[in-house]
Design an enzyme around this catalytic site. Structure first.
Site, PDB file in Angstrom:
ATOM      1  N   SER A 150      51.306  10.593 -64.293  1.00  0.00           N
ATOM      2  CA  SER A 150      52.696  10.696 -64.765  1.00  0.00           C
ATOM      3  C   SER A 150      53.400   9.374 -64.505  1.00  0.00           C
ATOM      4  CB  SER A 150      53.414  11.813 -64.002  1.00  0.00           C
ATOM      5  OG  SER A 150      54.810  11.770 -64.244  1.00  0.00           O
ATOM      6  N   TYR A 163      56.308  16.191 -55.799  1.00  0.00           N
ATOM      7  CA  TYR A 163      55.484  15.971 -56.997  1.00  0.00           C
ATOM      8  C   TYR A 163      55.084  14.501 -57.161  1.00  0.00           C
ATOM      9  CZ  TYR A 163      54.547  15.825 -62.105  1.00  0.00           C
ATOM     10  OH  TYR A 163      54.004  15.633 -63.350  1.00  0.00           O
ATOM     11  N   LYS A 167      51.284  12.359 -57.817  1.00  0.00           N
ATOM     12  CA  LYS A 167      50.891  11.571 -58.993  1.00  0.00           C
ATOM     13  C   LYS A 167      50.544  10.128 -58.586  1.00  0.00           C
ATOM     14  CE  LYS A 167      51.133  14.901 -61.933  1.00  0.00           C
ATOM     15  NZ  LYS A 167      49.919  15.375 -62.624  1.00  0.00           N
TER      16      LYS A 167
HETATM   17  P1  NAP Z   1      52.444  23.325 -68.183  1.00  0.00           P
HETATM   18  O1  NAP Z   1      52.695  23.617 -69.612  1.00  0.00           O
HETATM   19  O2  NAP Z   1      53.222  24.050 -67.151  1.00  0.00           O
HETATM   20  O3  NAP Z   1      50.885  23.477 -67.929  1.00  0.00           O
HETATM   21  C1  NAP Z   1      50.367  23.420 -66.621  1.00  0.00           C
HETATM   22  C2  NAP Z   1      48.923  23.854 -66.688  1.00  0.00           C
HETATM   23  O4  NAP Z   1      48.365  23.745 -65.363  1.00  0.00           O
HETATM   24  C3  NAP Z   1      48.775  25.307 -67.125  1.00  0.00           C
HETATM   25  O5  NAP Z   1      47.713  25.380 -68.054  1.00  0.00           O
HETATM   26  C4  NAP Z   1      48.413  26.027 -65.833  1.00  0.00           C
HETATM   27  O6  NAP Z   1      47.515  27.116 -66.022  1.00  0.00           O
HETATM   28  C5  NAP Z   1      47.673  24.939 -65.088  1.00  0.00           C
HETATM   29  N1  NAP Z   1      47.630  25.214 -63.656  1.00  0.00           N
HETATM   30  C6  NAP Z   1      48.669  25.274 -62.780  1.00  0.00           C
HETATM   31  N2  NAP Z   1      48.212  25.539 -61.549  1.00  0.00           N
HETATM   32  C7  NAP Z   1      46.864  25.643 -61.654  1.00  0.00           C
HETATM   33  C8  NAP Z   1      45.828  25.897 -60.722  1.00  0.00           C
HETATM   34  N3  NAP Z   1      46.085  26.098 -59.420  1.00  0.00           N
HETATM   35  N4  NAP Z   1      44.554  25.964 -61.173  1.00  0.00           N
HETATM   36  C9  NAP Z   1      44.267  25.783 -62.483  1.00  0.00           C
HETATM   37  N5  NAP Z   1      45.203  25.523 -63.412  1.00  0.00           N
HETATM   38  C10 NAP Z   1      46.493  25.466 -62.994  1.00  0.00           C
HETATM   39  O7  NAP Z   1      52.734  21.764 -67.879  1.00  0.00           O
HETATM   40  P2  NAP Z   1      52.305  20.422 -68.619  1.00  0.00           P
HETATM   41  O8  NAP Z   1      53.541  19.642 -68.826  1.00  0.00           O
HETATM   42  O9  NAP Z   1      51.431  20.676 -69.765  1.00  0.00           O
HETATM   43  O10 NAP Z   1      51.504  19.722 -67.434  1.00  0.00           O
HETATM   44  C11 NAP Z   1      50.150  19.300 -67.561  1.00  0.00           C
HETATM   45  C12 NAP Z   1      49.979  18.070 -66.687  1.00  0.00           C
HETATM   46  O11 NAP Z   1      50.798  17.021 -67.203  1.00  0.00           O
HETATM   47  C13 NAP Z   1      50.406  18.268 -65.242  1.00  0.00           C
HETATM   48  O12 NAP Z   1      49.485  17.628 -64.384  1.00  0.00           O
HETATM   49  C14 NAP Z   1      51.740  17.561 -65.173  1.00  0.00           C
HETATM   50  O13 NAP Z   1      52.042  17.088 -63.885  1.00  0.00           O
HETATM   51  C15 NAP Z   1      51.498  16.421 -66.137  1.00  0.00           C
HETATM   52  N6  NAP Z   1      52.709  15.785 -66.663  1.00  0.00           N
HETATM   53  C16 NAP Z   1      53.612  16.491 -67.381  1.00  0.00           C
HETATM   54  C17 NAP Z   1      54.752  15.848 -67.848  1.00  0.00           C
HETATM   55  C18 NAP Z   1      55.805  16.567 -68.636  1.00  0.00           C
HETATM   56  O14 NAP Z   1      56.913  16.016 -68.819  1.00  0.00           O
HETATM   57  N7  NAP Z   1      55.536  17.760 -69.145  1.00  0.00           N
HETATM   58  C19 NAP Z   1      54.953  14.486 -67.583  1.00  0.00           C
HETATM   59  C20 NAP Z   1      54.011  13.803 -66.841  1.00  0.00           C
HETATM   60  C21 NAP Z   1      52.870  14.454 -66.392  1.00  0.00           C
HETATM   61  P3  NAP Z   1      48.040  28.607 -66.452  1.00  0.00           P
HETATM   62  O15 NAP Z   1      48.453  28.490 -67.884  1.00  0.00           O
HETATM   63  O16 NAP Z   1      46.844  29.465 -66.253  1.00  0.00           O
HETATM   64  O17 NAP Z   1      49.175  28.920 -65.526  1.00  0.00           O
END
Ligand code: NAP
Length: 262
Positions: A150, A163, A167
């Site tokens: 991130s 968080y 990262k």
């Molecule tokens: P999201 O829609 O909330 O998806 C999170 C995913 O992580 C879900 O598929 C969830 O599974 C899974 N997860 C959570 N805890 C878990 C565990 N203990 N074991 C296995 N799977 C788990 O969020 P997202 O934005 O797509 O995030 C994906 C990645 O991108 C994350 O690492 C986040 O930090 C990173 N990121 C996001 C952003 C942003 O702005 N959205 C920016 C920078 C980085 P379930 O569906 O089964 O709950």
């Protein structure tokens, strides 16, 4: 079809950025294993597609996908997940450590339990998956280990003091993995998304603070937030032959938001 006949495991592959990665890798010809958090602890919001739904829709479109439930912070579950991939498909070509959580909290209100859970899922989970994957990639002398980091790995966040360090840790983990497995022909890289509206921040950006979302858009030179598919494109690149000589790299995908000092 840049990933034809590859086998890819995407952690947290059923929602948001992970879902876009799963779908895009399938379009590129890869067999995709979609990891998700087993039901009891699921943070999925009502109406979100289940991992099974995503896999079925990929298969209905002519792709290849299956699901595997495992909490990435549980070493035994991670080991069983890698065993499942090897028993089912014979190898693992690409691991994408994408699973992550970000419960927005004021610094003074973050509990020890919250700190531990965010670190366990985001950083320890990435370590466990990368280590287990490396063990099955090393004998084959090929593989790609990718991390969803991130821009929060570079900057702080007043509501993300638990968080952001995870990262930053992922960036350092990624570089350490690159050094440890490079001699076996395995690369390790990280994609650093800026703000992407997904379940992880929907409440904050769409309900609680739409002005914050607009602020992010206004300071982005491209005048839009990144979408999950933008992150998936970068992952395809790192997994493809085009990136064969790239290891230890971080790639920011934020439309230029993070270089804007204004
Ligand atoms: P999201 O829609 O909330 O998806 C999170 C995913 O992580 C879900 O598929 C969830 O599974 C899974 N997860 C959570 N805890 C878990 C565990 N203990 N074991 C296995 N799977 C788990 O969020 P997202 O934005 O797509 O995030 C994906 C990645 O991108 C994350 O690492 C986040 O930090 C990173 N990121 C996001 C952003 C942003 O702005 N959205 C920016 C920078 C980085 P379930 O569906 O089964 O709950």
């Amino acid at each position: 079809m840049r990933l034809k006949e590859k086998v890819t495991l995407v952690t947290g592959g059923s929602r948001g950025i992970g879902r876009a990665i799963s779908e895009r890798f399938a379009i590129e010809g890869s067999q995709v294993v979609i990891n998700y958090l087993p039901d009891a602890d699921s943070s999925s919001t009502a109406g979100s597609p289940s991992a099974e739904d995503v896999a079925q829709s990929i298969v209905a479109s002519g792709g290849m996908a299956s699901c595997y439930p495992a909490d990435v912070s549980d070493s035994k579950a991670v080991g069983q997940m890698i065993d499942y991939v090897i028993e089912s498909y014979g190898r693992l070509d690409v691991l994408i450590c994408n699973a992550g959580i970000c419960p927005f909290s004021r610094f003074t209100e973050i509990t020890e339990e919250q700190w531990d859970r965010v670190n366990d899922v985001n950083l320890k989970g990435a370590f466990l998956c990368a280590q287990a994957a490396a063990k099955v990639m090393i004998p084959r002398k090929t593989g790609r280990i990718l991390f969803t980091s991130s821009v929060s790995s570079i900057f702080g966040g007043s509501l993300q003091a638990h968080y952001c360090p995870t990262k930053g840790g992922i960036n350092q983990l990624m570089k350490s993995v690159a050094l440890a497995v490079g001699e076996y022909g395995i690369t390790s890289n990280a994609v650093l998304p800026g703000t992407v509206v997904t379940d992880i921040n929907y409440q904050q950006l769409e309900i609680d603070s739409p002005d914050l979302k607009q602020y992010f858009i206004d300071r982005t030179p491209l005048r839009r937030l990144a979408e999950p598919k933008d992150i998936a494109s970068a992952m395809v690149f790192f997994a493809s032959e085009d990136a064969a000589m790239i290891s230890g790299a971080t790639l920011v995908i934020d439309g230029g938001m993070s270089i804007n000092l204004q």
